[in-house]
Enzyme design. Structure first.
Site, PDB file in Angstrom:
ATOM      1  N   ARG A 166      27.183  58.882  42.675  1.00  0.00           N
ATOM      2  CA  ARG A 166      27.183  58.310  41.327  1.00  0.00           C
ATOM      3  C   ARG A 166      26.281  59.115  40.381  1.00  0.00           C
ATOM      4  NH1 ARG A 166      27.190  56.468  37.079  1.00  0.00           N
ATOM      5  NH2 ARG A 166      27.097  54.295  36.377  1.00  0.00           N
ATOM      6  N   TYR A 205      36.249  38.639  29.622  1.00  0.00           N
ATOM      7  CA  TYR A 205      35.635  39.938  29.280  1.00  0.00           C
ATOM      8  C   TYR A 205      36.277  40.530  28.030  1.00  0.00           C
ATOM      9  CZ  TYR A 205      32.725  40.501  33.451  1.00  0.00           C
ATOM     10  OH  TYR A 205      31.755  40.364  34.401  1.00  0.00           O
ATOM     11  N   ARG A 214      31.431  43.462  47.283  1.00  0.00           N
ATOM     12  CA  ARG A 214      30.567  44.545  46.812  1.00  0.00           C
ATOM     13  C   ARG A 214      29.888  45.276  47.973  1.00  0.00           C
ATOM     14  NH1 ARG A 214      28.902  44.210  41.036  1.00  0.00           N
ATOM     15  NH2 ARG A 214      30.884  43.690  40.122  1.00  0.00           N
ATOM     16  N   ASP A 229      37.630  48.382  39.906  1.00  0.00           N
ATOM     17  CA  ASP A 229      36.960  47.296  39.186  1.00  0.00           C
ATOM     18  C   ASP A 229      38.013  46.339  38.644  1.00  0.00           C
ATOM     19  OD1 ASP A 229      34.078  46.633  38.207  1.00  0.00           O
ATOM     20  OD2 ASP A 229      35.434  46.093  36.584  1.00  0.00           O
ATOM     21  N   ARG A 269      26.127  50.202  44.529  1.00  0.00           N
ATOM     22  CA  ARG A 269      24.786  50.728  44.255  1.00  0.00           C
ATOM     23  C   ARG A 269      23.712  50.439  45.292  1.00  0.00           C
ATOM     24  NH1 ARG A 269      24.366  48.761  38.215  1.00  0.00           N
ATOM     25  NH2 ARG A 269      25.539  47.107  39.240  1.00  0.00           N
TER      26      ARG A 269
HETATM   27  O1  CP3 Z   1      32.906  46.981  47.277  1.00  0.00           O
HETATM   28  C1  CP3 Z   1      33.606  46.275  46.530  1.00  0.00           C
HETATM   29  O2  CP3 Z   1      33.500  45.036  46.455  1.00  0.00           O
HETATM   30  C2  CP3 Z   1      34.730  46.941  45.757  1.00  0.00           C
HETATM   31  C3  CP3 Z   1      34.483  47.309  44.433  1.00  0.00           C
HETATM   32  C4  CP3 Z   1      34.327  46.314  43.288  1.00  0.00           C
HETATM   33  C5  CP3 Z   1      33.595  46.670  42.126  1.00  0.00           C
HETATM   34  N1  CP3 Z   1      33.770  45.680  41.198  1.00  0.00           N
HETATM   35  C6  CP3 Z   1      32.848  47.921  41.969  1.00  0.00           C
HETATM   36  C7  CP3 Z   1      31.815  48.016  40.924  1.00  0.00           C
HETATM   37  C8  CP3 Z   1      34.873  45.045  43.055  1.00  0.00           C
HETATM   38  C9  CP3 Z   1      35.692  44.171  43.993  1.00  0.00           C
HETATM   39  C10 CP3 Z   1      34.520  44.657  41.731  1.00  0.00           C
HETATM   40  C11 CP3 Z   1      34.963  43.410  41.092  1.00  0.00           C
HETATM   41  C12 CP3 Z   1      34.320  42.967  39.848  1.00  0.00           C
HETATM   42  N2  CP3 Z   1      33.944  43.726  38.767  1.00  0.00           N
HETATM   43  C13 CP3 Z   1      34.096  41.616  39.510  1.00  0.00           C
HETATM   44  C14 CP3 Z   1      34.500  40.439  40.377  1.00  0.00           C
HETATM   45  C15 CP3 Z   1      33.583  40.231  41.509  1.00  0.00           C
HETATM   46  C16 CP3 Z   1      32.212  39.823  41.139  1.00  0.00           C
HETATM   47  O3  CP3 Z   1      31.288  40.577  41.504  1.00  0.00           O
HETATM   48  O4  CP3 Z   1      32.064  38.778  40.527  1.00  0.00           O
HETATM   49  C17 CP3 Z   1      33.505  41.569  38.236  1.00  0.00           C
HETATM   50  C18 CP3 Z   1      33.063  40.335  37.479  1.00  0.00           C
HETATM   51  C19 CP3 Z   1      33.432  42.909  37.765  1.00  0.00           C
HETATM   52  C20 CP3 Z   1      32.942  43.376  36.424  1.00  0.00           C
HETATM   53  C21 CP3 Z   1      31.819  44.316  36.602  1.00  0.00           C
HETATM   54  N3  CP3 Z   1      31.977  45.626  36.983  1.00  0.00           N
HETATM   55  C22 CP3 Z   1      30.420  44.051  36.492  1.00  0.00           C
HETATM   56  C23 CP3 Z   1      29.812  42.738  36.066  1.00  0.00           C
HETATM   57  C24 CP3 Z   1      29.754  45.235  36.846  1.00  0.00           C
HETATM   58  C25 CP3 Z   1      28.275  45.464  36.992  1.00  0.00           C
HETATM   59  C26 CP3 Z   1      27.681  46.032  35.778  1.00  0.00           C
HETATM   60  C27 CP3 Z   1      26.249  46.467  35.993  1.00  0.00           C
HETATM   61  O5  CP3 Z   1      25.982  47.609  35.595  1.00  0.00           O
HETATM   62  O6  CP3 Z   1      25.467  45.722  36.567  1.00  0.00           O
HETATM   63  C28 CP3 Z   1      30.727  46.211  37.141  1.00  0.00           C
HETATM   64  C29 CP3 Z   1      30.500  47.612  37.545  1.00  0.00           C
HETATM   65  C30 CP3 Z   1      30.748  47.903  38.967  1.00  0.00           C
HETATM   66  N4  CP3 Z   1      31.887  47.539  39.639  1.00  0.00           N
HETATM   67  C31 CP3 Z   1      29.907  48.650  39.816  1.00  0.00           C
HETATM   68  C32 CP3 Z   1      30.568  48.735  41.051  1.00  0.00           C
HETATM   69  C33 CP3 Z   1      30.125  49.466  42.277  1.00  0.00           C
HETATM   70  C34 CP3 Z   1      28.577  49.309  39.447  1.00  0.00           C
HETATM   71  C35 CP3 Z   1      28.897  50.533  38.674  1.00  0.00           C
HETATM   72  C36 CP3 Z   1      27.835  51.585  38.721  1.00  0.00           C
HETATM   73  O7  CP3 Z   1      27.789  52.344  39.715  1.00  0.00           O
HETATM   74  O8  CP3 Z   1      27.102  51.702  37.737  1.00  0.00           O
END
Ligand code: CP3
Length: 345
Positions: free
Chosen positions: A37, A148, A24, A73, A28
């Site tokens: 965003r 999920y 990550r 994602d 954000r």
């Molecule tokens: O920089 C990086 O690591 C690359 C991008 C990346 C994202 N998601 C971007 C993202 C990666 C590798 C992921 C993987 C991901 N997504 C996982 C596995 C890794 C982990 O963190 O455990 C999981 C479980 C997800 C599912 C997911 N997607 C969640 C739980 C969330 C957060 C929801 C929230 O609002 O808190 C996301 C959304 C997400 N994926 C965001 C980003 C930057 C935030 C989106 C936003 O801008 O609102």
């Protein structure tokens, strides 16, 4: 081309400092991400190669990390299957058409990544023209993606998932099977587009027992890892719960095992076969510490793994949205300033 990550994955990082990248690292916590965003929906950003590539590059520019990870994602595969994915502020991912029955599994369409997820390949192609560090492609491991799909979003108990697993393992496996085949196709597409390494995320594996982990997590991660390794591309396996499961992950013989912060990396080094690299495992909450304390934590981990030719510095999980970019910069600078003792390896 900065080869530190690829060298560490190959076990040939000689006497250099370890490579550093962070799960990550895009997203954000970065003001430049939030500025974009504000103007675009998250999934729209993933689906627009120019935007996804820009966001991928932001942490590389700001921090000088040794690898980029393509901005996307793990749930885009659920989206590609037509399950109605959206992200709601404060709620996280929501899947409208949750998969709950054998009938739901057989109703899942047969899709090709090249048709439904081509935007990720286009993002990778754009990035390969710009990057001077390796690019990591990724996907969710089938168990986490399935959880999920079954729960319809984030869960703390995984009640529906675990009930299904214990009540009707055959159809549960049919779902994992389906996701695994799509994931292989999807990762092959990322490799064709230029991904230099691939990471699989099994974020929710810590909800599983030892035996269930072997059956529903490891088995499918191994199948995917074998398919990608056959292309000569290194595979990194990550799961939460690696304090227990890291030795099982190693059975899949990946290039690297990425571990959370519940285990001692040096103790694991004694157990995991020497040719498998280790990645991790700073507690992501250490990023809330004052600068000097954070530097101490980072240096302690670097000292612990000093002399290893296949260690990759990372967090034990992702950066939280409220972490300050200054703290992340301190972490990266501290790793880069580390001067390991010369080794003969
Ligand atoms: O920089 C990086 O690591 C690359 C991008 C990346 C994202 N998601 C971007 C993202 C990666 C590798 C992921 C993987 C991901 N997504 C996982 C596995 C890794 C982990 O963190 O455990 C999981 C479980 C997800 C599912 C997911 N997607 C969640 C739980 C969330 C957060 C929801 C929230 O609002 O808190 C996301 C959304 C997400 N994926 C965001 C980003 C930057 C935030 C989106 C936003 O801008 O609102």
């Amino acid at each position: 081309m900065n080869r530190l990550l690829l060298d560490a994955l190959a076990g040939s990082n000689g006497a250099a400092r370890p490579p550093v990248w962070l799960m990550r690292q895009a997203g954000r916590h970065l003001p430049e991400y939030r500025a974009l965003r504000d103007k675009h929906d998250f999934l729209a950003m993933c689906r627009t190669p120019e935007l996804a590539a820009e966001v991928t590059l932001q942490p590389v520019r700001r921090y000088g990390v040794d690898a980029a990870i393509v901005f996307s994602d793990i749930l885009v595969t659920a989206d590609a299957l037509g399950l109605g994915l959206r992200f709601e502020e404060g709620k996280g991912p929501i899947i409208e058409k949750a998969v709950r029955t054998a009938k739901d599994v057989s109703a899942l369409p047969d899709i090709a990544a090249a048709e439904t997820l081509h935007y990720v390949a286009e993002t990778i192609a754009l990035l390969k023209k710009e990057l001077t560090v390796p690019l990591i492609g990724f996907a969710g491991a089938p168990f986490t993606v399935a959880s999920y799909m079954i729960e319809g979003g984030t869960s703390t108990t995984f009640r529906n998932t675990k009930k299904w697993l214990y009540n009707d393992p055959d159809t549960f496996h049919a779902l994992l099977e389906k996701i695994a085949e799509l994931t292989i196709d999807y990762l092959n597409m990322q490799v064709d587009a230029g991904a230099d390494a691939v990471q699989l995320f099994d974020t929710w594996a810590h909800s599983l027992s030892w035996n269930a982990f072997k059956e529903v997590s490891l088995r499918y991660m191994k199948r995917i890892a074998d398919a990608i390794a056959a292309r000569g591309v290194p595979v990194i396996l990550f799961c939460r719960g690696s304090g227990a499961f890291a030795p099982l992950l190693a059975e899949a013989a990946p290039a690297a095992v990425s571990v959370d912060w519940t285990c001692s990396l040096s103790a694991l080094r004694q157990i995991i076969p020497a040719d498998i690299a280790l990645q991790g495992n700073l507690d992501p909450d250490a990023l809330y510490a004052p600068r000097a304390a954070l530097q101490r934590e980072v240096n302690a981990l670097l000292k612990e793994m000093e002399g290893s030719s296949n260690y990759i510095f990372n967090l034990g999980h992702g950066i939280a949205p409220d972490v300050s970019p200054e703290a992340v910069a301190t972490l990266v600078e501290t790793v880069k300033a580390f001067e390991p003792l010369c080794t003969t390896k």
